[in-house]
Write a protein that holds these residues in place. Structure first.
Motif, short mmCIF file in Angstrom:
data_model
loop_
_atom_site.label_atom_id
_atom_site.label_comp_id
_atom_site.label_asym_id
_atom_site.label_seq_id
_atom_site.Cartn_x
_atom_site.Cartn_y
_atom_site.Cartn_z
N VAL A 65 0.88 -1.18 0.00
CA VAL A 65 0.00 0.00 0.00
C VAL A 65 0.91 1.22 0.00
N TYR A 66 0.58 2.21 -0.83
CA TYR A 66 1.44 3.37 -1.00
C TYR A 66 0.74 4.64 -0.54
N ASP A 67 1.52 5.58 -0.06
CA ASP A 67 1.00 6.87 0.38
C ASP A 67 1.28 7.90 -0.70
N TRP A 68 0.39 7.97 -1.68
CA TRP A 68 0.53 8.89 -2.80
C TRP A 68 -0.54 9.97 -2.72
N ASN A 69 -0.13 11.23 -2.89
CA ASN A 69 -1.10 12.33 -2.85
C ASN A 69 -1.28 12.98 -4.24
N ASN A 70 -0.84 12.28 -5.28
CA ASN A 70 -0.95 12.81 -6.64
C ASN A 70 -1.77 11.87 -7.52
N LYS A 71 -2.87 11.34 -6.98
CA LYS A 71 -3.64 10.33 -7.70
C LYS A 71 -4.23 10.85 -9.01
N SER A 72 -4.76 12.07 -9.00
CA SER A 72 -5.34 12.60 -10.23
C SER A 72 -4.26 12.79 -11.31
N LEU A 73 -3.06 13.16 -10.91
CA LEU A 73 -1.96 13.30 -11.86
C LEU A 73 -1.59 11.94 -12.45
N ILE A 74 -1.57 10.92 -11.60
CA ILE A 74 -1.27 9.56 -12.08
C ILE A 74 -2.32 9.13 -13.09
N LEU A 75 -3.59 9.37 -12.77
CA LEU A 75 -4.68 8.96 -13.65
C LEU A 75 -4.66 9.71 -14.98
N SER A 76 -4.23 10.95 -14.95
CA SER A 76 -4.20 11.73 -16.19
C SER A 76 -2.95 11.47 -17.02
N SER A 77 -1.94 10.82 -16.43
CA SER A 77 -0.66 10.63 -17.13
C SER A 77 -0.83 9.78 -18.39
#
Length: 481
Positions: A65-77
């Motif tokens: 499990v990862y602590d990422w706060n850039n989920k929307s950026l990942i999804l848009s990449s």
């Protein structure tokens, strides 16, 4: 001069469509499965990222499990890569045939999908973004080359039905991927297995495509003479040995009907990308649904999209063949249904209280499901304007418009500072609705469905002016703005 027996026989061959289930239907099924698998690999991260960043989604304690706060950026990449090569993909497919470009693109996507867990573990969120960008680059070969294939395989009177069935693959892939990813992520196997599974399915499709896929009816080993002549006569392309003509870039880029498609594509991608990438997050943070319920609820609107997609195609073809509406007015009607009705549903969704799960799901089903009508609107309109250059047209429209597929998730990340705040989500939905309506108005004004004069172009001067190798109907030329 009298009618000879040979002439009568030839006419009968042209009118004979061949087997009831012919090779054009096999190609249609393969292209449908191409989009099904492509969208499965595209959207599985929408649910997968919830499991990747949320504790206790799997009973297996060893699942990372990862602590990422850039989920929307990942999804848009994904879309950062997706916008890059679509025009080139359409041009290459037109010149050399789309079959092997599509095959290579699918192999690379399959490999990227299966490498996602490794990149997440070794390089974090930026590793996942890198994989997604690469997947996006090569998925950019699918839609333009599907349009290249439609331009060769779809008879005019079957265009909406065959094209619409292919495009429902996008919905079916979403239906398939969201619950399957949710079930796998919530099981002991954990979310990494979901990425291995979809990559493996993609490799199986590559095997089938390599055996049965074909660039055109003329190249297919198993097509009957009757079916081949039926397709050629419908498309008015009997001279199959001539090389692909140069693309008339100036004529295309100054064509108002082409820009109508591009702008309609802009609106579609903004609204669809917002829903596709953010529904699981919205259901998790606002409606407080767990991973299993979330994935099932997220998939339900796409089930409606799939079912309605199968219905809208025959309906649109029926309006044209029975001369109830002209092809152009049919495209405009379907595009308006597929844009305005979802826009209304999105506005209503913004005012639905967070605890009204049934009402939320109903509005999502309407917003996504009715959107299927656009597949009989601008989405198939490229082939109406130019069977020869439809892949290039799709590359221009889909490639440029997917800039908004990058912007809309980032827009969510900027405006939705509190993911549990219904009012902030309301702003997102109203903006998406406004974009839908504005793009449809532009389409209504400028769209056409007649084959354009430049589709007959065979040469192009240095300054971009196109010269036809065959006589051009001047009445067609005057319709281009």
């Amino acid at each position: 001069m009298g009618v000879t027996d040979d002439m009568i026989g030839e006419e009968i061959v042209i009118l004979n469509k061949g087997p009831r289930i012919g090779m054009r239907h096999v190609q249609t099924l393969l292209m449908f499965l191409c989009l099904t698998i492509a969208y499965s690999m595209r959207v599985n991260l929408s649910v997968g990222i919830v499991a990747m960043t949320t504790k206790d989604t799997s009973p297996n304690p060893d699942i990372p499990v990862y602590d990422w706060n850039n989920k929307s950026l990942i999804l848009s990449s994904f879309f950062m890569g997706y916008i890059t090569l679509q025009v080139l993909a359409g041009e290459l497919g037109k010149r050399y045939g789309p079959k092997w470009f599509v095959l290579i693109a699918m192999v690379i996507n399959a490999g990227g999908c299966m490498l996602t867990p490794l990149m997440a573990a070794s390089a974090g969120s930026y590793g996942v973004m890198g994989i997604r960008i690469i997947q996006g680059v090569f998925q950019g070969f699918f839609f333009p080359n599907i349009h290249n294939l439609l331009g060769k395989w779809a008879p005019e009177e079957e265009r909406s039905t065959l094209g619409n069935f292919i495009f429902t693959g996008a919905a079916f892939g979403t239906i398939f991927a969201l619950p399957v990813t949710g079930v796998i992520a919530g099981s002991w196997a954990g979310w990494p297995v979901a990425f291995y599974f979809f990559g493996g399915v993609a490799l199986l499709w590559c095997l089938a495509w390599g055996i049965f896929g074909s660039n055109s009816p003329e190249e297919h080993k198993y097509i009957t003479k009757e079916e081949r002549m039926y397709i050629q006569s419908s498309l008015k392309e009997v001279d199959v040995n001539k090389p692909a003509p140069p693309t008339p870039w100036k004529a295309i880029l100054t064509s108002a009907p082409v820009w109508a498609i591009v702008v309609a594509n802009f609106g579609q991608n903004w609204g669809y990308a917002t829903l596709l990438t953010e529904i699981p997050n919205y259901l998790s943070k606002v409606a407080h649904q767990d991973i299993s319920n979330n994935s099932l609820l997220s998939a339900a609107p796409y089930l409606a999209l799939f079912i309605l997609g199968l219905l809208f195609g025959p309906l649109a073809d029926g309006l044209v063949t029975r001369k109830i509406l002209s092809p152009a007015n049919t495209r405009k009607l379907m595009n308006t249904i597929g844009s305005v009705v979802p826009a209304i549903a999105l506005v209503i969704l913004g005012f639905v209280p967070a605890d009204k799960i049934a009402a939320i799901e109903t509005m999502l089903i309407i917003a996504v499901g009715i959107n299927a009508a656009i597949w009989c609107g601008f989405q198939v309109n490229h082939v109406d304007l130019s069977p020869k250059f439809s892949g290039v047209l799709m590359g221009i429209g889909n490639g440029s418009s997917n800039i908004f597929s990058i912007i809309s998730p980032l827009f969510v990340q900027i405006l939705v500072t509190d993911e549990t705040d219904v009012k902030q989500w309301r702003t997102i939905f109203i903006i998406a609705a406004a974009v839908y309506v504005a793009s449809d108005i532009f389409y209504l004004i400028f769209a056409q469905a007649e084959r354009q004069w430049w589709d007959s172009c065979g040469t192009e001067t240095q300054d971009g002016d196109s010269n036809s190798t065959v006589p051009v109907d001047e009445t067609l030329k005057t319709k281009n703005v």
